[in-house]
Write a protein that holds these residues in place. Structure first.
Motif, PDB file in Angstrom:
ATOM      1  N   GLU A 270       0.812  -1.206   0.000  1.00 21.08           N
ATOM      2  CA  GLU A 270       0.000   0.000   0.000  1.00 21.08           C
ATOM      3  C   GLU A 270       0.852   1.265   0.000  1.00 21.08           C
ATOM      4  O   GLU A 270       0.430   2.300  -0.513  1.00 21.08           O
ATOM      5  CB  GLU A 270      -0.927   0.003   1.217  1.00 21.08           C
ATOM      6  CG  GLU A 270      -1.896  -1.175   1.225  1.00 21.08           C
ATOM      7  CD  GLU A 270      -2.713  -1.222   2.502  1.00 21.08           C
ATOM      8  OE1 GLU A 270      -2.518  -0.314   3.342  1.00 21.08           O
ATOM      9  OE2 GLU A 270      -3.530  -2.142   2.654  1.00 21.08           O
ATOM     10  N   ARG A 271       2.009   1.220   0.571  1.00 21.34           N
ATOM     11  CA  ARG A 271       2.863   2.403   0.667  1.00 21.34           C
ATOM     12  C   ARG A 271       3.862   2.426  -0.482  1.00 21.34           C
ATOM     13  O   ARG A 271       4.289   1.391  -0.984  1.00 21.34           O
ATOM     14  CB  ARG A 271       3.635   2.402   2.001  1.00 21.34           C
ATOM     15  CG  ARG A 271       2.747   2.529   3.219  1.00 21.34           C
ATOM     16  CD  ARG A 271       3.571   2.445   4.483  1.00 21.34           C
ATOM     17  NE  ARG A 271       4.583   3.476   4.538  1.00 21.34           N
ATOM     18  CZ  ARG A 271       4.395   4.696   5.060  1.00 21.34           C
ATOM     19  NH1 ARG A 271       3.210   5.011   5.544  1.00 21.34           N
ATOM     20  NH2 ARG A 271       5.368   5.581   5.091  1.00 21.34           N
ATOM     21  N   ALA A 272       4.241   3.667  -0.865  1.00 20.52           N
ATOM     22  CA  ALA A 272       5.274   3.825  -1.900  1.00 20.52           C
ATOM     23  C   ALA A 272       6.585   3.252  -1.375  1.00 20.52           C
ATOM     24  O   ALA A 272       6.943   3.467  -0.203  1.00 20.52           O
ATOM     25  CB  ALA A 272       5.441   5.293  -2.258  1.00 20.52           C
ATOM     26  N   PRO A 273       7.350   2.510  -2.185  1.00 22.39           N
ATOM     27  CA  PRO A 273       8.569   1.856  -1.692  1.00 22.39           C
ATOM     28  C   PRO A 273       9.693   2.839  -1.372  1.00 22.39           C
ATOM     29  O   PRO A 273      10.624   2.485  -0.659  1.00 22.39           O
ATOM     30  CB  PRO A 273       8.956   0.937  -2.851  1.00 22.39           C
ATOM     31  CG  PRO A 273       8.352   1.583  -4.060  1.00 22.39           C
ATOM     32  CD  PRO A 273       7.066   2.191  -3.589  1.00 22.39           C
ATOM     33  N   MET A 274       9.606   4.043  -1.902  1.00 22.25           N
ATOM     34  CA  MET A 274      10.660   5.033  -1.646  1.00 22.25           C
ATOM     35  C   MET A 274      10.135   6.423  -1.918  1.00 22.25           C
ATOM     36  O   MET A 274       9.133   6.611  -2.624  1.00 22.25           O
ATOM     37  CB  MET A 274      11.892   4.743  -2.508  1.00 22.25           C
ATOM     38  CG  MET A 274      11.651   4.868  -3.992  1.00 22.25           C
ATOM     39  SD  MET A 274      13.059   4.311  -4.982  1.00 22.25           S
ATOM     40  CE  MET A 274      12.940   2.529  -4.751  1.00 22.25           C
ATOM     41  N   SER A 275      10.812   7.412  -1.352  1.00 19.13           N
ATOM     42  CA  SER A 275      10.456   8.812  -1.564  1.00 19.13           C
ATOM     43  C   SER A 275      11.103   9.319  -2.848  1.00 19.13           C
ATOM     44  O   SER A 275      12.308   9.186  -3.035  1.00 19.13           O
ATOM     45  CB  SER A 275      10.915   9.654  -0.376  1.00 19.13           C
ATOM     46  OG  SER A 275      10.955  11.029  -0.711  1.00 19.13           O
ATOM     47  N   ARG A 276      10.302   9.907  -3.720  1.00 17.63           N
ATOM     48  CA  ARG A 276      10.826  10.445  -4.972  1.00 17.63           C
ATOM     49  C   ARG A 276      11.871  11.522  -4.699  1.00 17.63           C
ATOM     50  O   ARG A 276      12.923  11.577  -5.352  1.00 17.63           O
ATOM     51  CB  ARG A 276       9.681  11.010  -5.805  1.00 17.63           C
ATOM     52  CG  ARG A 276      10.110  11.652  -7.133  1.00 17.63           C
ATOM     53  CD  ARG A 276       8.876  12.048  -7.941  1.00 17.63           C
ATOM     54  NE  ARG A 276       9.254  12.742  -9.156  1.00 17.63           N
ATOM     55  CZ  ARG A 276       9.421  14.058  -9.254  1.00 17.63           C
ATOM     56  NH1 ARG A 276       9.233  14.814  -8.170  1.00 17.63           N
ATOM     57  NH2 ARG A 276       9.759  14.626 -10.388  1.00 17.63           N
ATOM     58  N   ALA A 277      11.606  12.390  -3.721  1.00 17.70           N
ATOM     59  CA  ALA A 277      12.544  13.474  -3.417  1.00 17.70           C
ATOM     60  C   ALA A 277      13.868  12.928  -2.898  1.00 17.70           C
ATOM     61  O   ALA A 277      14.950  13.422  -3.261  1.00 17.70           O
ATOM     62  CB  ALA A 277      11.925  14.426  -2.393  1.00 17.70           C
ATOM     63  N   VAL A 278      13.803  11.909  -2.038  1.00 20.75           N
ATOM     64  CA  VAL A 278      15.036  11.322  -1.512  1.00 20.75           C
ATOM     65  C   VAL A 278      15.833  10.662  -2.631  1.00 20.75           C
ATOM     66  O   VAL A 278      17.070  10.771  -2.681  1.00 20.75           O
ATOM     67  CB  VAL A 278      14.724  10.313  -0.389  1.00 20.75           C
ATOM     68  CG1 VAL A 278      15.991   9.563   0.030  1.00 20.75           C
ATOM     69  CG2 VAL A 278      14.117  11.022   0.811  1.00 20.75           C
ATOM     70  N   VAL A 279      15.151   9.997  -3.541  1.00 20.08           N
ATOM     71  CA  VAL A 279      15.840   9.368  -4.667  1.00 20.08           C
ATOM     72  C   VAL A 279      16.521  10.419  -5.536  1.00 20.08           C
ATOM     73  O   VAL A 279      17.678  10.254  -5.946  1.00 20.08           O
ATOM     74  CB  VAL A 279      14.856   8.528  -5.508  1.00 20.08           C
ATOM     75  CG1 VAL A 279      15.523   8.061  -6.794  1.00 20.08           C
ATOM     76  CG2 VAL A 279      14.371   7.333  -4.708  1.00 20.08           C
TER      77      VAL A 279
END
Length: 451
Positions: A270-279
């Protein structure tokens, strides 16, 4: 699973780091260390300022300032220098934790990012155990302080720690671009006007211009005057090999831990596997950190110290999200796995440090024995040193071309040393073998003096 066990899992990597490196630093100087200390010794504030106007090949005056401080405090006793490196690594760790928190990582994930960086098998051991490795620690320290200042809303003030990074090591030349990408990648909602942004770029360009002006007047190496192994190349074989090797050194360990976290925690989808901003921020950090070194023929694990912080942030964000989406039994497994992995890798760190420690101890013993053997040799005399290149450590691995500097620093006298067999870079350094009757003494290190 009790909270104390979770705290143990978080604290254990830092305990391992201190136990391994706290007991391993300060056993002796190696190679470039001697030249750094000789060139940085200062007797006044004027001498300290002069470090910004001279070069012994590289132009890294902030590094020289730290060696000047160490020499004033510790003289030629290596333990103090080693503890300085441990302290610098500790400051980097604190800054990385604060940066991770600014990127909205939970405290546990932020601590994991720091643990991954400190226990990366590549780069950190050389940066801490080799006194000259502090170049990468100061680069990382200044860069992390700069991005932390920027994330806290002070982009212009961030250029001050960026200057510390730039005057510590050349890889920071691309730091303004990294800062800008972090600025627009994580603070998009708080971006200033175009006029303010243009002014920031103007200040960044002024910093780079000041750095280049000071560097060029010292005669420091440039891409055109450096030895062949320090000149940029577009040779595809070298560039692609560098990309592969440096990706391994900076990414493999954090990626493996992130993958292990996903396998053990089995988070819901259900949750995104990672933060786009952090990536975005982490990828910019990795790319910018390797932006220069990937085009150099020479390779060094030290080059992974700075960019690996970006990979650790991405991996910690992934692991933190897995933790938040995992059930309690999975978290129990993850805590146990973290403890087992940390303890299981400890012997690896000890073994990887053996070569550096052996060279440091060897150099200390050789200098002690040379001081005794050359007591009657007048200043400027020529000493031929017979080295056993079939075993390690040896004179070449411990001193490279710095045996003369090493002896002057520790014995207070300048002698000319010729090493047989001839050192690999002797001709490049302009050294030639002495005539048969010119040597005042021949010292055989192959059997009696060093074991």
């Amino acid at each position: 699973m009790s909270r104390p066990l979770e705290k143990i899992a978080l604290a254990l990597p830092f305990a391992v780091f201190l136990a391994i490196y706290g007991s391993s630093v300060g056993h002796g100087f190696v190679a470039d260390d001697f030249g750094w200390i000789l060139d940085s010794r200062s007797g006044s504030a004027h001498d300290l300022g002069a470090l910004f106007f001279k070069s012994s090949g590289f132009y890294r005056p902030v590094v020289g300032l730290t060696f000047a401080a160490d020499y004033a405090l510790f003289g030629t006793h290596p333990l103090g220098y080693g503890l300085t490196n441990v302290l610098l690594a500790g400051i980097c760790a604190v800054l990385l934790y604060l940066v991770a928190r600014e990127l909205s990582l939970p405290s546990g994930a932020a601590a994991l990012a720091v643990a991954l960086w400190l226990l990366n098998p590549h780069g950190i051991n050389t940066a801490v155990l080799w006194m000259s490795g502090r170049t990468s620690l100061l680069l990382t320290l200044g860069s992390l302080a700069a991005v932390l200042t920027l994330l806290r809303g002070h982009p212009f003030l961030a250029l001050l720690p960026a200057a510390v990074a730039l005057f510590s090591k050349e890889e920071a030349f691309l730091l303004p671009a990294i800062l800008f990408l972090w600025w627009i990648g994580f603070r998009r909602a708080d971006l200033p006007s175009r006029t303010q942004m243009a002014l920031w770029w103007l200040c960044s360009a002024a910093l780079i211009g000041l750095y280049l002006a000071l560097r060029f007047q010292t005669g420091a190496m440039t891409p055109w005057t450096a030895p062949p192994y320090y000149r940029f190349t577009l040779n595809p074989a070298i560039v692609f090999r560098n990309i592969g090797e440096y990706a391994d050194r900076a990414l493999t360990f954090p990626a493996a831990v992130a993958a292990l976290a996903w396998i053990v925690l089995r988070p819901s989808s259900e949750r995104a596997p990672m933060s786009r901003a952090v990536v975005i921020c982490g990828a910019a950090w990795i790319a910018g950190g390797y932006g220069l070194t990937m085009f150099l023929p020479v390779r060094s694990s030290l080059y992974a110290c700075f960019p690996s912080a970006g990979a650790c942030l991405i991996a910690a964000d992934i692991a933190g999200r897995c933790w938040n989406a995992a059930a309690v039994p999975a978290r129990r497994r993850a805590v146990v796995a973290a403890i087992v992995v940390t303890l299981g890798m400890t012997p690896i760190y000890v073994l990887r440090n053996r070569t550096t420690l052996a060279n440091a101890r060897f150099s200390t013993r050789v200098l002690r024995d040379l001081a005794s053997a050359t007591r009657d040799v007048p200043p400027g005399g020529i000493v031929v040193v017979l080295d056993d290149r079939t075993r390690r450590p040896n004179v070449e691995t411990a001193f490279n071309m710095a045996l003369g500097d090493a002896f002057e620093l520790t014995a207070g006298r300048r002698l000319t040393f010729w090493v047989e067999p001839e050192l690999q870079h002797a001709k490049l350094a302009g050294l030639t073998p002495p005539c048969a009757s010119c040597a005042a003494l021949r010292v055989d290190l192959r059997n009696a003096l060093i074991r």
